[in-house]
Design a protein around this motif. Structure first.
Motif, mmCIF file in Angstrom:
data_model
loop_
_atom_site.group_PDB
_atom_site.id
_atom_site.type_symbol
_atom_site.label_atom_id
_atom_site.label_comp_id
_atom_site.label_asym_id
_atom_site.label_seq_id
_atom_site.Cartn_x
_atom_site.Cartn_y
_atom_site.Cartn_z
ATOM 1 N N ALA A 14 37.924 49.341 30.789
ATOM 2 C CA ALA A 14 37.309 50.201 29.775
ATOM 3 C C ALA A 14 37.547 51.677 30.038
ATOM 4 C CB ALA A 14 35.810 49.909 29.697
ATOM 5 N N GLU A 15 37.782 52.046 31.285
ATOM 6 C CA GLU A 15 38.010 53.451 31.632
ATOM 7 C C GLU A 15 39.487 53.837 31.574
ATOM 8 O OE1 GLU A 15 36.026 54.391 35.291
ATOM 9 O OE2 GLU A 15 34.155 53.520 34.589
ATOM 10 N N GLY A 16 40.356 52.890 31.200
ATOM 11 C CA GLY A 16 41.773 53.180 31.035
ATOM 12 C C GLY A 16 42.641 52.931 32.256
ATOM 13 N N ARG A 17 42.053 52.460 33.359
ATOM 14 C CA ARG A 17 42.867 52.163 34.550
ATOM 15 C C ARG A 17 43.725 50.929 34.281
ATOM 16 N NH1 ARG A 17 37.773 53.666 37.584
ATOM 17 N NH2 ARG A 17 37.109 51.638 36.831
ATOM 18 N N ILE A 18 44.934 50.956 34.808
ATOM 19 C CA ILE A 18 45.899 49.867 34.639
ATOM 20 C C ILE A 18 45.934 49.022 35.913
ATOM 21 C CG2 ILE A 18 48.321 49.292 34.194
ATOM 22 C CD1 ILE A 18 47.025 50.669 31.849
ATOM 23 N N TYR A 19 45.935 47.697 35.736
ATOM 24 C CA TYR A 19 45.971 46.762 36.868
ATOM 25 C C TYR A 19 47.167 45.831 36.712
ATOM 26 C CZ TYR A 19 41.076 48.107 37.438
ATOM 27 O OH TYR A 19 39.918 48.811 37.617
ATOM 28 N N PRO A 20 48.045 45.735 37.723
ATOM 29 C CA PRO A 20 49.132 44.762 37.689
ATOM 30 C C PRO A 20 48.594 43.385 38.118
ATOM 31 C CG PRO A 20 49.313 46.130 39.653
ATOM 32 C CD PRO A 20 48.141 46.633 38.873
ATOM 33 N N VAL A 21 48.749 42.401 37.251
ATOM 34 C CA VAL A 21 48.209 41.063 37.493
ATOM 35 C C VAL A 21 49.362 40.077 37.636
ATOM 36 C CG1 VAL A 21 46.710 39.241 36.576
ATOM 37 C CG2 VAL A 21 46.162 41.648 36.112
ATOM 38 N N HIS A 22 49.253 39.172 38.608
ATOM 39 C CA HIS A 22 50.238 38.114 38.821
ATOM 40 C C HIS A 22 49.608 36.776 38.464
ATOM 41 C CE1 HIS A 22 52.459 40.703 42.046
ATOM 42 N NE2 HIS A 22 52.606 41.162 40.826
ATOM 43 N N GLU A 23 50.370 35.927 37.773
ATOM 44 C CA GLU A 23 49.913 34.577 37.416
ATOM 45 C C GLU A 23 50.645 33.565 38.286
ATOM 46 O OE1 GLU A 23 49.748 31.475 33.647
ATOM 47 O OE2 GLU A 23 50.635 33.447 33.367
ATOM 48 N N PHE A 24 49.878 32.675 38.891
ATOM 49 C CA PHE A 24 50.428 31.623 39.754
ATOM 50 C C PHE A 24 50.070 30.258 39.189
ATOM 51 C CE2 PHE A 24 49.691 35.296 42.430
ATOM 52 C CZ PHE A 24 50.829 35.364 43.214
ATOM 53 N N GLN A 25 50.927 29.262 39.425
ATOM 54 C CA GLN A 25 50.628 27.878 39.090
ATOM 55 C C GLN A 25 50.873 27.033 40.322
ATOM 56 O OE1 GLN A 25 52.910 26.652 35.681
ATOM 57 N NE2 GLN A 25 51.407 27.488 34.265
ATOM 58 N N GLU A 26 50.038 26.008 40.469
ATOM 59 C CA GLU A 26 50.226 25.053 41.564
ATOM 60 C C GLU A 26 51.560 24.350 41.360
ATOM 61 O OE1 GLU A 26 48.373 24.711 44.250
ATOM 62 O OE2 GLU A 26 47.017 26.243 43.509
ATOM 63 N N SER A 27 52.315 24.196 42.441
ATOM 64 C CA SER A 27 53.642 23.589 42.330
ATOM 65 C C SER A 27 53.570 22.096 42.028
ATOM 66 C CB SER A 27 54.443 23.828 43.606
ATOM 67 O OG SER A 27 53.769 23.287 44.718
ATOM 68 N N THR A 28 52.475 21.452 42.403
ATOM 69 C CA THR A 28 52.277 20.046 42.065
ATOM 70 C C THR A 28 50.894 19.890 41.443
ATOM 71 O OG1 THR A 28 51.450 19.608 44.296
ATOM 72 C CG2 THR A 28 53.767 19.147 43.897
ATOM 73 N N PRO A 29 50.799 19.286 40.246
ATOM 74 C CA PRO A 29 49.493 19.124 39.599
ATOM 75 C C PRO A 29 48.562 18.233 40.416
ATOM 76 C CG PRO A 29 51.279 18.245 38.225
ATOM 77 C CD PRO A 29 51.888 18.783 39.467
ATOM 78 N N ALA A 30 47.261 18.471 40.307
ATOM 79 C CA ALA A 30 46.265 17.707 41.067
ATOM 80 C C ALA A 30 46.285 16.240 40.665
ATOM 81 C CB ALA A 30 44.879 18.298 40.856
ATOM 82 N N VAL A 31 46.449 15.957 39.384
ATOM 83 C CA VAL A 31 46.493 14.588 38.877
ATOM 84 C C VAL A 31 47.813 14.397 38.146
ATOM 85 C CG1 VAL A 31 45.385 12.936 37.320
ATOM 86 C CG2 VAL A 31 43.988 14.565 38.602
ATOM 87 N N GLU A 32 48.468 13.294 38.410
ATOM 88 C CA GLU A 32 49.756 12.999 37.776
ATOM 89 C C GLU A 32 49.642 13.109 36.261
ATOM 90 O OE1 GLU A 32 53.799 11.825 38.158
ATOM 91 O OE2 GLU A 32 52.374 11.991 39.797
ATOM 92 N N GLY A 33 50.530 13.878 35.644
ATOM 93 C CA GLY A 33 50.544 14.020 34.200
ATOM 94 C C GLY A 33 49.651 15.135 33.672
ATOM 95 N N SER A 34 48.838 15.758 34.524
ATOM 96 C CA SER A 34 47.977 16.844 34.046
ATOM 97 C C SER A 34 48.725 18.171 34.103
ATOM 98 C CB SER A 34 46.700 16.932 34.882
ATOM 99 O OG SER A 34 46.999 17.340 36.199
ATOM 100 N N ALA A 35 48.226 19.138 33.353
ATOM 101 C CA ALA A 35 48.846 20.466 33.343
ATOM 102 C C ALA A 35 48.563 21.172 34.666
ATOM 103 C CB ALA A 35 48.291 21.288 32.192
ATOM 104 N N PRO A 36 49.503 21.962 35.153
ATOM 105 C CA PRO A 36 49.276 22.692 36.406
ATOM 106 C C PRO A 36 48.152 23.724 36.247
ATOM 107 C CG PRO A 36 51.515 23.065 35.576
ATOM 108 C CD PRO A 36 50.821 22.168 34.617
ATOM 109 N N THR A 37 47.432 23.976 37.318
ATOM 110 C CA THR A 37 46.340 24.935 37.317
ATOM 111 C C THR A 37 46.898 26.336 37.518
ATOM 112 O OG1 THR A 37 44.891 23.284 38.309
ATOM 113 C CG2 THR A 37 44.192 25.571 38.476
ATOM 114 N N SER A 38 46.454 27.267 36.665
ATOM 115 C CA SER A 38 46.863 28.667 36.797
ATOM 116 C C SER A 38 45.789 29.458 37.513
ATOM 117 C CB SER A 38 47.104 29.294 35.423
ATOM 118 O OG SER A 38 48.215 28.728 34.806
ATOM 119 N N THR A 39 46.212 30.356 38.388
ATOM 120 C CA THR A 39 45.309 31.291 39.044
ATOM 121 C C THR A 39 45.891 32.684 38.865
ATOM 122 O OG1 THR A 39 46.426 30.982 41.169
ATOM 123 C CG2 THR A 39 44.469 29.643 40.773
ATOM 124 N N TYR A 40 45.028 33.688 38.960
ATOM 125 C CA TYR A 40 45.442 35.072 38.731
ATOM 126 C C TYR A 40 44.979 35.933 39.887
ATOM 127 C CZ TYR A 40 46.034 33.225 34.054
ATOM 128 O OH TYR A 40 46.420 32.462 32.989
#
Length: 69
Positions: A14-40
């Motif tokens: 809200a104050e105008g500061r800029i933050y560089p954000v990285h998105e990560f995904q698990e290389s192997t899903p927790a359950v077969e056939g499920s979408a990988p989990t994203s973390t930031y």
């Protein structure tokens, strides 16, 4: 499990500061056939929660940030 960097973007608070954000995904899903989990994380390693759409929150400070299109 290992996390793989899949994206990078900038977000602004809200104050105008800029933050560089990285998105990560698990290389192997927790359950077969499920979408990988994203973390930031900020480029400096602070964790970021995804609140939905383009809204995020810094875990340590509670500051809400918005993804810059």
């Amino acid at each position: 499990m290992a996390a793989v960097l899949v994206g990078q973007f900038h977000a602004r608070d809200a104050e105008g500061r800029i933050y560089p954000v990285h998105e990560f995904q698990e290389s192997t899903p927790a359950v077969e056939g499920s979408a990988p989990t994203s973390t930031y994380k900020l480029a400096i390693g602070d964790r970021v929660n995804h609140l939905g759409e383009d809204r995020f929150q810094l875990v340590q400070s509670g500051v809400e940030i918005i993804r810059i299109p």
